[in-house]
Design an enzyme around this catalytic site. Structure first.
Site, short mmCIF file in Angstrom:
data_model
loop_
_atom_site.label_atom_id
_atom_site.label_comp_id
_atom_site.label_asym_id
_atom_site.label_seq_id
_atom_site.Cartn_x
_atom_site.Cartn_y
_atom_site.Cartn_z
N GLY A 174 0.83 -1.20 0.00
CA GLY A 174 0.00 0.00 0.00
C GLY A 174 0.86 1.25 0.00
N GLY A 175 0.24 2.38 0.34
CA GLY A 175 1.01 3.61 0.36
C GLY A 175 0.15 4.85 0.38
N SER A 179 -4.22 -2.55 0.03
CA SER A 179 -4.49 -1.12 0.21
C SER A 179 -4.48 -0.37 -1.11
CB SER A 179 -3.47 -0.55 1.20
OG SER A 179 -3.86 0.70 1.68
N PRO A 207 -9.20 2.62 4.69
CA PRO A 207 -8.30 3.72 5.06
C PRO A 207 -7.94 3.67 6.54
CG PRO A 207 -10.53 4.54 4.80
CD PRO A 207 -10.54 3.11 4.33
N ALA A 222 -7.90 -5.38 1.26
CA ALA A 222 -7.55 -4.68 2.51
C ALA A 222 -7.26 -3.22 2.23
CB ALA A 222 -6.35 -5.35 3.17
N LYS A 274 -15.56 11.04 5.29
CA LYS A 274 -15.12 11.77 4.10
C LYS A 274 -14.12 10.95 3.30
CE LYS A 274 -15.78 16.37 6.10
NZ LYS A 274 -15.12 17.63 6.53
#
Length: 429
Positions: free
Chosen positions: A65-66, A97, A122, A119, A137
């Site tokens: 992810g990142g 992610s 956030p 997955a 949001k």
């Protein structure tokens, strides 16, 4: 009239469908954290492939992810690509992610057996769920992003949304069955064969992927400097470099005379600063890291026997937790156990070096006048306070003198002081 209608239909079909039978495919690796450097590399690869009129770009993706913004940039580049793009997760890899969004944006989504995708819930930089209204949001924004690319590629919208809402992760077989991906294959050659004959849509044009029998695969990689930037832009590596650099420079300051620690610390700080430039960092986290190290440093200077070090380590850990808690890092997943592990490892190193420093400071001087004081001597030529004699000290024969005492041969004494090349001795009790 009939011939005119057939001719018109043929012209329209040519305008909306064409066959890609080029001879070059570009294969590019996307390994590591999704960040600014990966985003720039993807743009560069797509741009070069468009200039070369490649038939296909295959991105080999393996990421935990990142960054949200970097992910958006990569997705936009793939969506705007004039060359068909396939994103493939190689054996042993994952697209977690932010990686899940990248896979869904591709014209062809593929996985190897034994890999996983999903997955994409956030989280904050500490790995915890984002709280209150900000969560809604961010969640709604990411769900809209996911829906837009999934709808465009004709995949399963509800399952893709569950990757965000429920943070589900799917195996390759599950992802294929749920229509989240298009192909399951274990190597590049079989992937190319599986893509051949498929029809995909680029803009308003439908492309038939019919590869030439002499198709060749051109592999491109990041340059050495780009790989270094990609490495240090990983949140874990950036945190480690910053912490180690600050600590190394501190020890150089309190133990001057060398240059290895200072040089190594400066290089680590420089690389860590590059990583911070590529990541959405929080100044509060950086200040907490520095404060934690200063508190541990005071422990050495004040000699509080580790009490302040025990206070400094939690502050140091908090710095790591808050360091990347900033807008744009919602998909960063830094393990809290990693932060604690690094803090403990650095704390042990700090304690070890502190022990050596204190030991060096308290070590008895063994040379010069101060080093001679208190040493045992044996008289080899008697004397009193009015004359000089000779004593054996440390395996050497010295001239000796007494202050108010007489010594006979064989008597034991102790060095009281040194006067030039003469030892002033007193009787040993």
């Amino acid at each position: 009239m009939k011939k005119f209608i057939l001719l018109t239909a043929f012209i329209l079909s040519v305008g909306t469908s064409s066959a890609y039978a080029q001879t070059t495919i570009t294969l590019a690796e996307l390994h590591g954290t999704v960040g600014v450097q990966m985003e720039e590399f993807v743009k560069e690869v797509i741009h070069d492939s468009e200039l070369k009129h490649d038939s296909l770009i295959i991105f080999e993706l393996d990421t935990p992810g990142g960054l949200v913004e970097a992910m958006r940039g990569i997705v936009q580049s793939i969506l705007a690509s004039k060359v068909p793009v396939a994103v493939w997760i190689p054996s042993g890899g994952r697209a977690a992610s932010a990686g899940a969004f990248i896979v869904q944006s591709a014209h062809i989504a593929a996985m190897s057996p034994g890999t996983n995708i999903g997955a994409a819930h956030p989280v904050s930089a500490s790995g915890d769920d984002i709280k209150d209204d900000m969560s809604k949001k961010v969640m709604n924004d990411l769900k809209a992003q996911m829906r837009s690319v999934v709808q465009l590629r004709g995949r399963n919208e509800s399952v893709a949304e569950q990757m965000i809402e429920e943070s589900i992760s799917l195996t390759a077989t599950e992802a294929l069955r749920q229509r989240v991906i298009d192909i399951v294959t274990g190597d590049v050659n079989s992937l190319i064969k599986a893509i051949s004959g498929r029809r995909i849509k680029i803009g308003s044009e439908t492309i038939s992927m019919n590869f030439d029998s002499e198709i060749s695969v051109s592999k491109v990689q990041m340059s050495f400097s780009e790989r270094i930037i990609q490495l240090v832009s990983s949140p874990e590596i950036a945190y480690l470099l910053l912490s180690g650099g600050i600590m190394a420079i501190f020890f150089e300051i309190i133990t001057p005379g060398g240059f290895m620690l200072g040089t190594a610390g400066g290089i680590m700080l420089l690389l860590g600063a590059i990583g911070l430039k590529m990541l959405p960092f929080n100044w509060a986290g950086l200040i907490l890291i520095v404060a934690g190290i200063i508190v541990m440093a005071i422990d050495i200077i004040a000699g509080t026997m580790g009490i302040l070090t025990l206070l400094g380590l939690p502050v140091f850990c908090l710095g790591g937790i808050f360091l990347f808690r900033a807008p744009g890092g919602e998909l960063l997943q830094i393990s809290l156990s990693f932060i604690i592990g690094i803090a403990l490892a650095l704390g042990i190193c700090f304690a070890l070096v502190a022990y050596l420093v204190i030991k060096g400071i308290r070590r008895k001087v063994s040379t010069g006048e101060q080093g001679m004081k208190g040493l045992d001597v044996e008289v080899i030529e008697g004397f009193d306070d009015s004359e000089y004699g000779q004593v054996m000290c440390h395996g050497e024969i010295w001239r000796a003198k007494s202050e108010g005492n007489s010594f006979v041969k064989g008597q034991k004494g102790i060095v009281k002081s040194v006067d030039g090349m003469t030892l002033i001795v007193t009787p040993k009790n």
